[in-house]
Design a protein around this motif. Structure first.
Motif, PDB file in Angstrom:
ATOM      1  N   GLY B 201       0.913  -1.071  -0.341  1.00  0.00           N
ATOM      2  CA  GLY B 201       0.181  -0.157   0.157  1.00  0.00           C
ATOM      3  C   GLY B 201       0.345   0.697   0.144  1.00  0.00           C
ATOM      4  O   GLY B 201       0.286   2.675  -0.153  1.00  0.00           O
ATOM      5  N   ILE B 202       1.968   1.275   0.492  1.00  0.00           N
ATOM      6  CA  ILE B 202       2.512   2.047  -0.091  1.00  0.00           C
ATOM      7  C   ILE B 202       3.673   2.538  -1.117  1.00  0.00           C
ATOM      8  O   ILE B 202       4.000   1.796  -2.022  1.00  0.00           O
ATOM      9  N   TYR B 203       3.634   3.718  -1.902  1.00  0.00           N
ATOM     10  CA  TYR B 203       3.732   4.387  -2.899  1.00  0.00           C
ATOM     11  C   TYR B 203       5.101   5.828  -2.534  1.00  0.00           C
ATOM     12  O   TYR B 203       4.491   6.262  -2.223  1.00  0.00           O
ATOM     13  N   VAL B 204       6.202   5.558  -3.289  1.00  0.00           N
ATOM     14  CA  VAL B 204       7.295   5.978  -2.905  1.00  0.00           C
ATOM     15  C   VAL B 204       7.977   6.790  -3.808  1.00  0.00           C
ATOM     16  O   VAL B 204       8.488   6.673  -4.719  1.00  0.00           O
ATOM     17  N   PRO B 205       6.502   8.205  -4.617  1.00  0.00           N
ATOM     18  CA  PRO B 205       6.702   8.996  -5.526  1.00  0.00           C
ATOM     19  C   PRO B 205       7.795   9.353  -6.752  1.00  0.00           C
ATOM     20  O   PRO B 205       8.553   8.871  -7.001  1.00  0.00           O
ATOM     21  N   GLN B 206       9.270   9.615  -5.179  1.00  0.00           N
ATOM     22  CA  GLN B 206      10.362   9.994  -5.797  1.00  0.00           C
ATOM     23  C   GLN B 206      11.257   8.417  -6.750  1.00  0.00           C
ATOM     24  O   GLN B 206      12.653   8.985  -7.205  1.00  0.00           O
ATOM     25  N   PHE B 207      10.908   7.838  -6.490  1.00  0.00           N
ATOM     26  CA  PHE B 207      11.959   6.639  -7.175  1.00  0.00           C
ATOM     27  C   PHE B 207      10.825   6.139  -7.893  1.00  0.00           C
ATOM     28  O   PHE B 207      11.603   5.118  -8.786  1.00  0.00           O
ATOM     29  N   TYR B 208       9.659   6.503  -8.770  1.00  0.00           N
ATOM     30  CA  TYR B 208       9.222   6.659 -10.054  1.00  0.00           C
ATOM     31  C   TYR B 208       9.907   6.960 -10.932  1.00  0.00           C
ATOM     32  O   TYR B 208       9.186   8.636 -10.070  1.00  0.00           O
ATOM     33  N   GLU B 209       9.975   7.835 -12.163  1.00  0.00           N
ATOM     34  CA  GLU B 209       9.722   8.249 -13.241  1.00  0.00           C
ATOM     35  C   GLU B 209       8.307   7.812 -14.569  1.00  0.00           C
ATOM     36  O   GLU B 209       7.960   6.773 -14.620  1.00  0.00           O
ATOM     37  N   GLU B 210       7.871   9.360 -14.584  1.00  0.00           N
ATOM     38  CA  GLU B 210       6.861   8.962 -15.129  1.00  0.00           C
ATOM     39  C   GLU B 210       6.896   9.247 -16.783  1.00  0.00           C
ATOM     40  O   GLU B 210       7.837  10.283 -17.052  1.00  0.00           O
ATOM     41  N   ARG B 221       6.300   3.763 -16.895  1.00  0.00           N
ATOM     42  CA  ARG B 221       7.153   4.758 -15.899  1.00  0.00           C
ATOM     43  C   ARG B 221       8.609   3.860 -15.452  1.00  0.00           C
ATOM     44  O   ARG B 221       8.337   2.128 -15.974  1.00  0.00           O
ATOM     45  N   ARG B 222       9.519   4.124 -14.823  1.00  0.00           N
ATOM     46  CA  ARG B 222      10.490   3.965 -14.613  1.00  0.00           C
ATOM     47  C   ARG B 222      10.946   3.667 -13.241  1.00  0.00           C
ATOM     48  O   ARG B 222      10.518   4.686 -12.872  1.00  0.00           O
ATOM     49  N   LYS B 223      11.956   2.848 -13.049  1.00  0.00           N
ATOM     50  CA  LYS B 223      11.437   2.614 -11.191  1.00  0.00           C
ATOM     51  C   LYS B 223      13.117   2.924 -11.215  1.00  0.00           C
ATOM     52  O   LYS B 223      13.872   2.046 -12.090  1.00  0.00           O
ATOM     53  N   GLN B 224      13.511   3.707  -9.862  1.00  0.00           N
ATOM     54  CA  GLN B 224      14.933   3.445  -9.576  1.00  0.00           C
ATOM     55  C   GLN B 224      15.290   2.378  -9.091  1.00  0.00           C
ATOM     56  O   GLN B 224      16.444   2.196  -8.924  1.00  0.00           O
ATOM     57  N   TYR B 225      14.683   1.805  -8.702  1.00  0.00           N
ATOM     58  CA  TYR B 225      15.107   0.357  -7.508  1.00  0.00           C
ATOM     59  C   TYR B 225      14.389  -1.034  -8.125  1.00  0.00           C
ATOM     60  O   TYR B 225      13.377  -1.036  -8.247  1.00  0.00           O
ATOM     61  N   ASP B 226      14.970  -1.959  -8.263  1.00  0.00           N
ATOM     62  CA  ASP B 226      13.972  -3.468  -9.254  1.00  0.00           C
ATOM     63  C   ASP B 226      13.175  -3.703  -7.595  1.00  0.00           C
ATOM     64  O   ASP B 226      12.452  -4.875  -8.386  1.00  0.00           O
ATOM     65  N   ASP B 227      13.875  -3.538  -6.762  1.00  0.00           N
ATOM     66  CA  ASP B 227      12.952  -4.366  -5.706  1.00  0.00           C
ATOM     67  C   ASP B 227      11.892  -3.579  -4.982  1.00  0.00           C
ATOM     68  O   ASP B 227      11.240  -4.161  -3.907  1.00  0.00           O
ATOM     69  N   ILE B 228      10.957  -2.802  -5.528  1.00  0.00           N
ATOM     70  CA  ILE B 228      10.203  -2.206  -5.064  1.00  0.00           C
ATOM     71  C   ILE B 228       8.753  -2.052  -6.672  1.00  0.00           C
ATOM     72  O   ILE B 228       9.562  -2.479  -7.113  1.00  0.00           O
ATOM     73  N   PRO B 229       7.282  -2.247  -6.108  1.00  0.00           N
ATOM     74  CA  PRO B 229       6.539  -2.673  -6.611  1.00  0.00           C
ATOM     75  C   PRO B 229       6.194  -1.803  -7.781  1.00  0.00           C
ATOM     76  O   PRO B 229       6.434  -1.115  -7.912  1.00  0.00           O
ATOM     77  N   ASP B 230       5.670  -2.485  -9.006  1.00  0.00           N
ATOM     78  CA  ASP B 230       5.017  -1.941 -10.567  1.00  0.00           C
ATOM     79  C   ASP B 230       3.777  -1.486 -10.145  1.00  0.00           C
ATOM     80  O   ASP B 230       3.690  -0.090 -10.183  1.00  0.00           O
ATOM     81  N   THR B 231       3.341  -2.059  -9.740  1.00  0.00           N
ATOM     82  CA  THR B 231       1.565  -1.536  -9.573  1.00  0.00           C
ATOM     83  C   THR B 231       1.604  -1.506  -7.377  1.00  0.00           C
ATOM     84  O   THR B 231       2.385  -2.443  -6.734  1.00  0.00           O
TER      85      THR B 231
END
Ligand code: SF4
Lengths: 232, 622
Positions: B201-210, B221-231
């Motif tokens: 349920g937690i979303y950390v926006p700065q780790f994702y780029e639109e 979307r591009r995420k900064q780390y592999d181990d964080i969820p896509d959705t």
């Protein structure tokens, strides 16, 4: 049964206005489980009467309200029950049973005593006591009272029953607080400041209402003021 | 006695100082040296609005039940105090401790409507916290966003360290435990956020780029780390009966909007109106046990001293034990001189009977929300209310002595024609005529019938079947309101009908924010810098400033509002999963265009996807 409740209001609670204090007590009475009498109809309200409204910013240890209860064990129980549901800054001081024929709190109010003290330090007035005496010694203390509807000239002196200085250097006064002739302590103080040619901003001193009185003298006689709690 | 953050001079100068002093009944004071986590819970609007919000009372009460956490409340200082705090550099404070928010561990902001976005910035700014998450250093509070607007968090993503998507009861303990652990290890802010990003349920926006396509739509979307969820899957409480409930809600000194005990009888809605976001976000329906509710009612009235109680839910008439609950309340409340404020119920013999028991029929009014003027358009929006039902309900009510009726409609719904708009006047007129037909002259209580017809403008919202729909321009909206007015004026009973409509400017802006992407955040920031706050308050809403900001930032309003969206467009909020699938929503969008209705969850499951949560209406005996 008519009950008179005396309470103190101080600290942060001085910022809660009169109408909100009434709402506060309505809810407190329900929390305390007091068997208060309600009016009839679709939105019943509690039978309750407050004495003299207290201005925002003023503290008091002599506030009153009357309620009507259908049943109770003792006045002490009511006092305890209420104090259990109060907040910081409101304290029930006494609960008394009123005689059936007693006038309600609001109609009973004749006078109130106040204490005015600088929030920090003392009043910057030399020989304060003498000055206050001289001020009260004036023939009259004219004041122009401006309301939304009218501008009237009144003589404050008629409504100042006592004024003096206590051992802490605070100004004490007993003034008319009846609905027809209510005098604000700040107005008296303003006139005093004018008298000594000083300007003291209103927020630099704290006003405390000490007691609210009713007048038990017969019509035409000298005032006999007794605290509202002493009725009956 | 606590020392207040504001001195007497300031408190005597501002309107309603009680907004800022705390000390209310049931507010919680703790010893700050004895707690591990200090949490400031904020509703970014004025005290009277914020204090009326049930969600904050739930979280406040739940967090304060934990010994190692102290949760305080924060609201937007009104414009008078706002000015003074800026001039004197007074940092925004929690009402309980009266200490600066910036010294606390978390600032949680609930975001209930789009028009409070600039107030989020006001709160951060007054708290002396950098507006952009990227600029916050170690030691600054972690700023959390929650509430319905965060189902599309992108327009405000830059301002938050993290978003909590979904119902607040489930993940705070885990979040705090991780916070305490990370702090004990000497971990950084970045470390905390990285760990938090893995909590459900937690979303950390700065780790994702639109990422965007050339036409400006979202590419991915591009995420900064592999181990964080896509959705991010929304959090949900499946057992609402045993979930925390605030039995000792804070009781304000001053009159607030919701000045009463609030009983939340259920979460979610079975109906599936196609314009309604809440109806999709909170699926599936979960009912609270009726005995539990009775006991809550008694305890809460006792603990607060409130003289009124109301029920809260999206559609109270659908609660299966409503009659039992109301019978109990009516019985119990009349003994205690407590008023019952009824939610808007479906008008039928049962609800009229209940209403006549708890309110003065002569003074109260009936509410119908047909939302659209014609049966055709009501089928499009899946509002299962027919003219026959409305007129029958009205006739029953008029016989019972009611004379006032409120009607709610929306203008600008997908496929709407002039005929549909004309239907608003026609329906209002038919209701008036029903009064004259059912009530003989000598029995007309107030002598006449009063019908108040109100329209709002339709705004397409994410996670609804209408998320693909185009929205009207301001000019189109105003033209529709004009047509509605004309349509009413032509009616035989027009003297009995009063018509109200909303401002169109705010609706346009709300439309942009609702379906916006990250590019919107610069406009919000710019508008705030140019002085916009309290946009939800018409006297402080400056449309011209907003329009200028969009222009100066090079952001095209039409792209977000009037543009046609193809079926396969990737939306900025698609990475959030509210349980309801996009396929279901698209299916409903097609059915809407075919003017086909869908049954509600009780009649027949529509396969929306929310059954994956494993409970609620999807599994109960229907
Ligand atoms: S899965 Fe079916 S029953 Fe459950 S919420 Fe969706 S439509 Fe309703």
């Amino acid at each position: 049964m008519k009950i008179r409740i005396k309470f103190a209001k101080y600290g942060t609670m001085k910022f809660i206005g009169h109408l909100d204090m009434m709402r506060f007590f309505q809810k407190a009475i329900r929390r305390a489980g007091i068997d208060i009498k309600y009016s009839e109809g679709f939105s019943p309200h509690q039978i309750m009467s407050f004495a003299a409204p207290l201005g925002v910013g003023i503290e008091s240890c002599g506030e009153y309200m009357d309620i009507e209860v259908l049943s109770m064990t003792s006045t002490q129980d009511i006092k305890d029950a209420l104090n259990r549901v109060m907040v910081d800054g409101v304290e029930v001081l006494s609960v008394t049973v009123l005689p059936e024929q007693a006038k309600n709190a609001m109609a009973s109010v004749a006078a109130a005593s106040y204490r005015l003290q600088m929030k920090e330090g003392a009043f910057p007035i030399d020989h304060l006591e003498d000055k206050v005496k001289a001020f009260y010694g004036e023939e009259s203390i004219p004041y122009t009272k401006e309301t939304k509807k009218s501008v009237v000239e009144v003589d404050l002196k008629q409504g100042i029953y006592e004024i003096g200085v206590d051992s802490d250097g605070a100004i004490m006064m007993l003034v008319n607080a009846s609905s027809s002739g209510n005098i604000k302590p700040t107005v008296v103080f303003e006139k005093l400041c004018q008298f000594v040619n000083l300007e003291i901003p209103q927020l630099s001193y704290q006003v405390t209402r000490l007691e609210t009185y009713t007048d038990i003298a017969k019509a035409g006689e000298e005032h006999v003021f007794i605290p509202l709690a002493d009725v009956g | 006695m606590r020392k207040l953050a504001l001195n007497d001079d300031i408190l005597m100068q501002v309107e309603k100082p009680a907004r800022y002093i705390g000390n209310e009944v049931n507010s919680v004071i703790k010893d700050k040296t004895q707690v591990a986590v200090r949490f400031a819970m904020c509703f970014p609007d004025v005290y009277e609005i914020g204090m009326s919000h049930l969600g904050i009372q739930i979280i406040y009460s739940m967090l304060n039940e934990w010994e190692d956490v102290w949760c305080e409340r924060v609201y937007s200082p009104w414009v008078d105090l706002d000015k003074i705090m800026r001039e004197k550099h007074i940092p925004l404070f929690g009402l309980e401790s009266q200490e600066p928010v910036k010294d606390m561990d978390f600032l949680g902001i609930t975001i209930q409507y789009e028009m409070c976005y600039t107030n989020i910035l006001q709160v951060l700014d007054l708290a002396q916290i950098p507006l952009l998450a990227a600029e916050r250093g170690e030691g600054m509070p972690i700023v959390i966003g929650g509430g319905p607007c965060t189902y599309n968090p992108e327009p405000i993503a830059d301002f938050f360290d993290l978003f909590y998507i979904g119902e607040g009861e489930t993940q705070y303990r885990k979040l705090f435990d991780w916070y305490i652990e990370n702090r004990a290890k000497g971990g950084t802010r970045e470390d905390f956020l990285r760990g938090a990003a893995k909590i459900p349920g937690i979303y950390v926006p700065q780790f994702y780029e639109e990422l965007y396509n050339e036409d400006g739509t979202v590419k991915g979307r591009r995420k900064q780390y592999d181990d964080i969820p896509d959705t991010i899957l929304k959090e949900i409480v499946m057992d609402v009966t045993d979930a925390h409930y605030p039995l000792k809600p804070v009781v304000p000194f001053i009159k607030v909007t919701q000045d009463r005990v609030v009983l939340e009888i259920q979460r979610g809605c079975i109906r599936g109106c196609r314009f309604c976001q809440a109806g999709q976000l909170y699926r599936p329906v979960r009912e609270r046990n009726v005995d539990k509710l009775k006991s809550y009612a008694v305890q809460m009235l006792k603990n607060t001293g409130h003289e009124e109680i109301s029920l809260s839910s999206l559609s109270s008439s659908d609660y299966s034990h409503l009659d039992e609950l109301l019978d109990f309340l009516i019985e119990d409340c009349s003994q205690k001189h407590t008023n019952i404020s009824l939610p808007s119920l479906r008008i039928d013999a049962f609800s009229l009977d209940v209403m006549s028991k708890v309110q003065d029929v002569k003074k109260s009014s009936l509410t119908f929300a047909p939302e659209a003027g014609s049966q055709r358009l009501r089928d499009v929006i899946n509002k299962g209310l027919t003219e026959e039902v409305i007129l029958k309900g009205a006739a029953l009510a008029f016989e019972g002595g009611w004379t006032r009726v409120k009607l709610y409609f929306m203008l600008g719904l997908p496929t709407e024609t002039e005929e549909d708009i004309k239907g608003i006047g026609d329906l209002s007129n038919k209701i008036a005529a029903t009064f004259f037909d059912t009530v003989p002259k000598d029995k007309r209580v107030n002598g006449k019938v009063q019908i108040v017809t109100s329209t709002s403008f339709f705004i397409p919202k994410p996670f609804t079947p209408f998320q693909w729909a185009t929205m009207c321009t301001k000019e189109e909206f105003l033209e529709k309101a004009y047509q509605t007015k004309q349509g009413i004026m032509e009616q035989l009973n027009q003297k009995s009908i009063k018509y109200n409509w909303h401002e169109a400017d705010v609706s346009v802006l709300e439309g942009v924010f609702a379906r916006g992407d990250r590019k919107i955040s610069q406009v919000i920031l710019e508008a705030y810098k140019r002085g916009c706050i309290f946009d939800a308050w018409s006297e402080y809403f400056h449309n011209d400033v907003w329009m200028q900001c969009f222009e100066d930032c090079g952001v095209d309003i039409g792209f977000y509002t009037t543009r046609e969206r193809p079926d396969d467009e990737r939306f900025p909020w698609d990475f959030i999963d509210c349980g309801v699938t996009k396929e279901f929503l698209l299916r409903e969008w097609k059915k809407a265009q075919d003017e086909t209705v869908s049954s509600n969850c009780k009649v027949q499951c529509q396969g929306c996807g929310a059954n994956r949560f494993g409970g609620g209406i999807c599994y109960e005996n229907r």
